[in-house]
Scaffold this motif. Structure first.
Motif, mmCIF file in Angstrom:
data_model
loop_
_atom_site.group_PDB
_atom_site.id
_atom_site.type_symbol
_atom_site.label_atom_id
_atom_site.label_comp_id
_atom_site.label_asym_id
_atom_site.label_seq_id
_atom_site.Cartn_x
_atom_site.Cartn_y
_atom_site.Cartn_z
ATOM 1 N N HIS A 149 0.840 -1.196 0.000
ATOM 2 C CA HIS A 149 0.000 0.000 0.000
ATOM 3 C C HIS A 149 0.877 1.249 0.000
ATOM 4 O O HIS A 149 1.757 1.396 0.856
ATOM 5 C CB HIS A 149 -0.904 -0.009 1.230
ATOM 6 N N VAL A 150 0.625 2.127 -0.960
ATOM 7 C CA VAL A 150 1.442 3.322 -1.138
ATOM 8 C C VAL A 150 0.560 4.554 -0.973
ATOM 9 O O VAL A 150 -0.356 4.790 -1.762
ATOM 10 C CB VAL A 150 2.106 3.333 -2.531
ATOM 11 N N ASP A 151 0.825 5.339 0.062
ATOM 12 C CA ASP A 151 0.050 6.548 0.346
ATOM 13 C C ASP A 151 0.703 7.764 -0.302
ATOM 14 O O ASP A 151 1.837 8.120 0.034
ATOM 15 C CB ASP A 151 -0.055 6.776 1.857
ATOM 16 N N VAL A 152 -0.025 8.396 -1.206
ATOM 17 C CA VAL A 152 0.442 9.596 -1.888
ATOM 18 C C VAL A 152 -0.334 10.792 -1.327
ATOM 19 O O VAL A 152 -1.560 10.829 -1.414
ATOM 20 C CB VAL A 152 0.235 9.482 -3.410
ATOM 21 N N MET A 153 0.381 11.748 -0.739
ATOM 22 C CA MET A 153 -0.243 12.918 -0.105
ATOM 23 C C MET A 153 0.349 14.193 -0.685
ATOM 24 O O MET A 153 1.560 14.290 -0.875
ATOM 25 C CB MET A 153 -0.017 12.897 1.411
#
Length: 219
Positions: free
Chosen positions: A30-34
Protein backbone atom coordinates in the motif's frame (compact mmCIF):
# COMPACT_ATOMS: atom_id res chain seq x y z
CA UNK A 1 -8.85 -15.27 2.68
CA UNK A 2 -8.36 -11.59 3.46
CA UNK A 3 -5.47 -9.83 1.73
CA UNK A 4 -2.89 -7.85 3.72
CA UNK A 5 -1.43 -4.64 2.31
CA UNK A 6 1.38 -3.21 4.46
CA UNK A 7 1.61 0.58 4.21
CA UNK A 8 5.07 1.85 3.39
CA UNK A 9 4.17 5.08 5.20
CA UNK A 10 5.45 3.26 8.29
CA UNK A 11 8.61 1.97 6.59
CA UNK A 12 12.09 3.45 6.95
CA UNK A 13 12.47 5.50 3.78
CA UNK A 14 16.25 5.32 4.04
CA UNK A 15 15.91 1.53 3.77
CA UNK A 16 12.78 1.33 1.64
CA UNK A 17 13.92 -1.50 -0.62
CA UNK A 18 14.91 -3.57 2.39
CA UNK A 19 11.66 -2.79 4.18
CA UNK A 20 9.64 -3.86 1.14
CA UNK A 21 11.42 -7.20 1.18
CA UNK A 22 10.53 -7.60 4.87
CA UNK A 23 6.81 -7.69 3.99
CA UNK A 24 7.11 -10.13 1.09
CA UNK A 25 4.74 -12.57 2.81
CA UNK A 26 1.93 -10.01 2.41
CA UNK A 27 -0.35 -9.84 -0.62
CA UNK A 28 -0.18 -6.18 -1.68
CA UNK A 29 1.94 -3.13 -0.98
CA UNK A 30 0.00 0.00 0.00
CA UNK A 31 1.44 3.32 -1.14
CA UNK A 32 0.05 6.55 0.35
CA UNK A 33 0.44 9.60 -1.89
CA UNK A 34 -0.24 12.92 -0.10
CA UNK A 35 -0.09 16.39 -1.61
CA UNK A 36 -0.23 18.62 1.48
CA UNK A 37 -3.53 20.08 0.27
CA UNK A 38 -6.17 17.35 0.43
CA UNK A 39 -4.50 16.19 3.64
CA UNK A 40 -2.13 18.18 5.91
CA UNK A 41 0.90 16.07 5.08
CA UNK A 42 3.22 15.43 2.14
CA UNK A 43 4.56 11.95 1.39
CA UNK A 44 5.77 10.61 -1.94
CA UNK A 45 5.00 10.88 -5.64
CA UNK A 46 5.47 9.35 -9.05
CA UNK A 47 9.29 8.89 -8.95
CA UNK A 48 9.14 6.81 -5.78
CA UNK A 49 6.35 4.63 -7.14
CA UNK A 50 8.43 4.07 -10.29
CA UNK A 51 11.41 3.06 -8.15
CA UNK A 52 9.29 0.69 -6.06
CA UNK A 53 7.93 -0.92 -9.22
CA UNK A 54 11.48 -1.62 -10.40
CA UNK A 55 12.28 -3.23 -7.03
CA UNK A 56 9.31 -5.54 -6.48
CA UNK A 57 6.64 -7.47 -8.33
CA UNK A 58 4.17 -7.09 -5.46
CA UNK A 59 0.75 -5.67 -6.34
CA UNK A 60 0.99 -1.87 -5.89
CA UNK A 61 -2.12 -0.45 -4.24
CA UNK A 62 -1.70 3.32 -4.65
CA UNK A 63 -3.93 5.55 -2.52
CA UNK A 64 -4.14 9.08 -3.92
CA UNK A 65 -4.80 11.57 -1.11
CA UNK A 66 -4.58 14.50 -3.49
CA UNK A 67 -6.79 17.30 -4.81
CA UNK A 68 -8.19 16.71 -8.29
CA UNK A 69 -6.59 13.26 -8.66
CA UNK A 70 -7.55 12.97 -12.32
CA UNK A 71 -4.48 15.07 -13.14
CA UNK A 72 -2.18 12.23 -12.07
CA UNK A 73 -3.84 9.02 -13.23
CA UNK A 74 -1.68 8.48 -16.31
CA UNK A 75 1.55 9.36 -14.51
CA UNK A 76 0.96 6.84 -11.72
CA UNK A 77 -0.27 4.20 -14.17
CA UNK A 78 2.90 4.65 -16.22
CA UNK A 79 4.97 4.46 -13.02
CA UNK A 80 3.62 0.97 -12.38
CA UNK A 81 0.60 1.25 -10.08
CA UNK A 82 -1.66 -1.79 -10.29
CA UNK A 83 -4.59 -0.09 -8.56
CA UNK A 84 -5.35 3.58 -8.00
CA UNK A 85 -7.84 4.79 -5.41
CA UNK A 86 -9.28 8.32 -5.48
CA UNK A 87 -11.17 10.08 -2.71
CA UNK A 88 -14.83 10.91 -3.26
CA UNK A 89 -14.16 14.19 -1.46
CA UNK A 90 -11.23 15.21 -3.71
CA UNK A 91 -13.20 16.43 -6.75
CA UNK A 92 -16.66 16.74 -8.26
CA UNK A 93 -18.38 13.51 -9.40
CA UNK A 94 -17.97 14.09 -13.18
CA UNK A 95 -14.22 14.52 -12.76
CA UNK A 96 -13.99 11.42 -10.54
CA UNK A 97 -15.93 9.34 -13.06
CA UNK A 98 -13.57 10.59 -15.78
CA UNK A 99 -10.57 9.58 -13.65
CA UNK A 100 -12.02 6.11 -13.14
CA UNK A 101 -12.70 5.79 -16.87
CA UNK A 102 -9.09 6.72 -17.60
CA UNK A 103 -7.89 4.04 -15.20
CA UNK A 104 -9.94 1.48 -17.08
CA UNK A 105 -8.51 2.66 -20.40
CA UNK A 106 -4.98 2.41 -19.03
CA UNK A 107 -5.54 -1.06 -17.59
CA UNK A 108 -5.30 0.03 -13.95
CA UNK A 109 -7.73 -1.30 -11.37
CA UNK A 110 -10.16 1.33 -10.08
CA UNK A 111 -10.85 2.28 -6.49
CA UNK A 112 -12.64 4.97 -4.54
CA UNK A 113 -12.03 6.06 -0.95
CA UNK A 114 -14.35 7.41 1.74
CA UNK A 115 -13.19 9.53 4.65
CA UNK A 116 -14.86 8.86 8.02
CA UNK A 117 -17.23 11.81 7.52
CA UNK A 118 -18.53 10.49 4.18
CA UNK A 119 -21.73 8.43 4.24
CA UNK A 120 -21.73 4.88 2.94
CA UNK A 121 -24.44 5.70 0.39
CA UNK A 122 -22.05 8.03 -1.44
CA UNK A 123 -20.36 5.04 -3.03
CA UNK A 124 -23.47 3.68 -4.77
CA UNK A 125 -23.23 5.69 -8.03
CA UNK A 126 -19.64 4.52 -8.46
CA UNK A 127 -20.47 0.89 -7.72
CA UNK A 128 -23.27 1.04 -10.27
CA UNK A 129 -20.72 1.96 -12.96
CA UNK A 130 -18.29 -0.72 -11.82
CA UNK A 131 -15.37 -0.63 -9.39
CA UNK A 132 -12.57 -2.95 -8.41
CA UNK A 133 -12.23 -1.67 -4.84
CA UNK A 134 -13.80 0.55 -2.20
CA UNK A 135 -11.48 1.77 0.56
CA UNK A 136 -12.99 2.86 3.87
CA UNK A 137 -10.79 5.03 6.07
CA UNK A 138 -11.07 4.17 9.75
CA UNK A 139 -8.94 7.19 10.70
CA UNK A 140 -8.78 10.68 9.27
CA UNK A 141 -6.38 10.44 6.32
CA UNK A 142 -3.01 12.11 6.44
CA UNK A 143 -0.94 10.50 9.18
CA UNK A 144 -0.03 6.99 10.25
CA UNK A 145 -0.24 5.59 13.77
CA UNK A 146 -3.76 6.80 14.56
CA UNK A 147 -6.32 4.87 16.59
CA UNK A 148 -9.01 2.80 14.88
CA UNK A 149 -12.43 4.47 14.69
CA UNK A 150 -14.85 1.70 15.66
CA UNK A 151 -17.82 3.84 14.65
CA UNK A 152 -16.86 3.13 11.02
CA UNK A 153 -17.70 -0.57 11.35
CA UNK A 154 -21.41 -0.08 10.49
CA UNK A 155 -20.29 1.79 7.37
CA UNK A 156 -18.12 -1.17 6.42
CA UNK A 157 -21.04 -3.54 6.79
CA UNK A 158 -23.31 -1.22 4.80
CA UNK A 159 -20.83 -0.92 1.95
CA UNK A 160 -20.39 -4.70 1.96
CA UNK A 161 -24.12 -4.99 1.30
CA UNK A 162 -23.97 -2.37 -1.47
CA UNK A 163 -21.10 -4.22 -3.10
CA UNK A 164 -23.07 -7.47 -3.09
CA UNK A 165 -26.02 -5.66 -4.70
CA UNK A 166 -24.31 -3.48 -7.28
CA UNK A 167 -20.81 -4.83 -7.99
CA UNK A 168 -20.18 -8.29 -6.50
CA UNK A 169 -16.62 -8.52 -7.83
CA UNK A 170 -15.53 -5.37 -6.00
CA UNK A 171 -13.19 -5.69 -3.01
CA UNK A 172 -13.69 -3.88 0.30
CA UNK A 173 -10.53 -2.45 1.86
CA UNK A 174 -9.94 -0.90 5.28
CA UNK A 175 -7.16 1.52 6.23
CA UNK A 176 -6.46 3.10 9.61
CA UNK A 177 -5.55 1.74 13.01
CA UNK A 178 -5.65 -1.86 11.81
CA UNK A 179 -3.91 -4.32 14.12
CA UNK A 180 -4.48 -7.95 15.11
CA UNK A 181 -7.46 -6.99 17.30
CA UNK A 182 -9.21 -4.50 15.01
CA UNK A 183 -8.49 -6.67 11.98
CA UNK A 184 -10.86 -9.27 13.38
CA UNK A 185 -13.63 -6.67 13.59
CA UNK A 186 -12.94 -5.60 10.00
CA UNK A 187 -13.03 -9.16 8.73
CA UNK A 188 -16.32 -9.73 10.53
CA UNK A 189 -17.75 -6.59 8.87
CA UNK A 190 -16.87 -7.96 5.44
CA UNK A 191 -13.44 -6.54 4.61
CA UNK A 192 -11.42 -8.24 1.88
CA UNK A 193 -8.20 -6.21 2.16
CA UNK A 194 -6.57 -4.80 5.30
CA UNK A 195 -4.01 -2.00 5.20
CA UNK A 196 -1.65 -1.89 8.16
CA UNK A 197 1.40 0.26 8.79
CA UNK A 198 2.74 0.39 12.32
CA UNK A 199 1.14 -2.97 13.20
CA UNK A 200 3.41 -4.55 10.58
CA UNK A 201 6.55 -2.42 10.53
CA UNK A 202 6.55 -1.94 14.29
CA UNK A 203 6.44 -5.68 14.95
CA UNK A 204 9.49 -7.69 16.00
CA UNK A 205 8.31 -10.59 13.85
CA UNK A 206 6.83 -9.12 10.66
CA UNK A 207 5.66 -12.41 9.03
CA UNK A 208 3.89 -13.35 12.28
CA UNK A 209 2.23 -9.91 12.40
CA UNK A 210 0.99 -10.34 8.84
CA UNK A 211 -0.34 -13.81 9.69
CA UNK A 212 -2.14 -12.39 12.74
CA UNK A 213 -3.85 -9.76 10.60
CA UNK A 214 -5.11 -12.51 8.30
CA UNK A 215 -6.43 -14.42 11.28
CA UNK A 216 -3.93 -17.25 10.83
CA UNK A 217 -2.51 -16.76 14.32
CA UNK A 218 -3.56 -14.79 17.36
CA UNK A 219 -5.77 -12.51 15.22
Amino acid sequence: MVKIAPSILSADFCRLGEDIQKVSSADWLHVDVMDGMFVPNISIGVPVVKSIRAHTDMFLDVHLMVEKPGRYIRAFADAGADLLSVHLEADMPPALHAALDEMETLGVKRGVVLRPITAAEAVIPYLERGLDLVLVMTVEPGFGGQSFMADQLPKLAAIRSYIEKYSPGCLLEVDGGVNAETAKLCRQAGADVLVAGSAVYGAKDIPAAIAALRGDARG
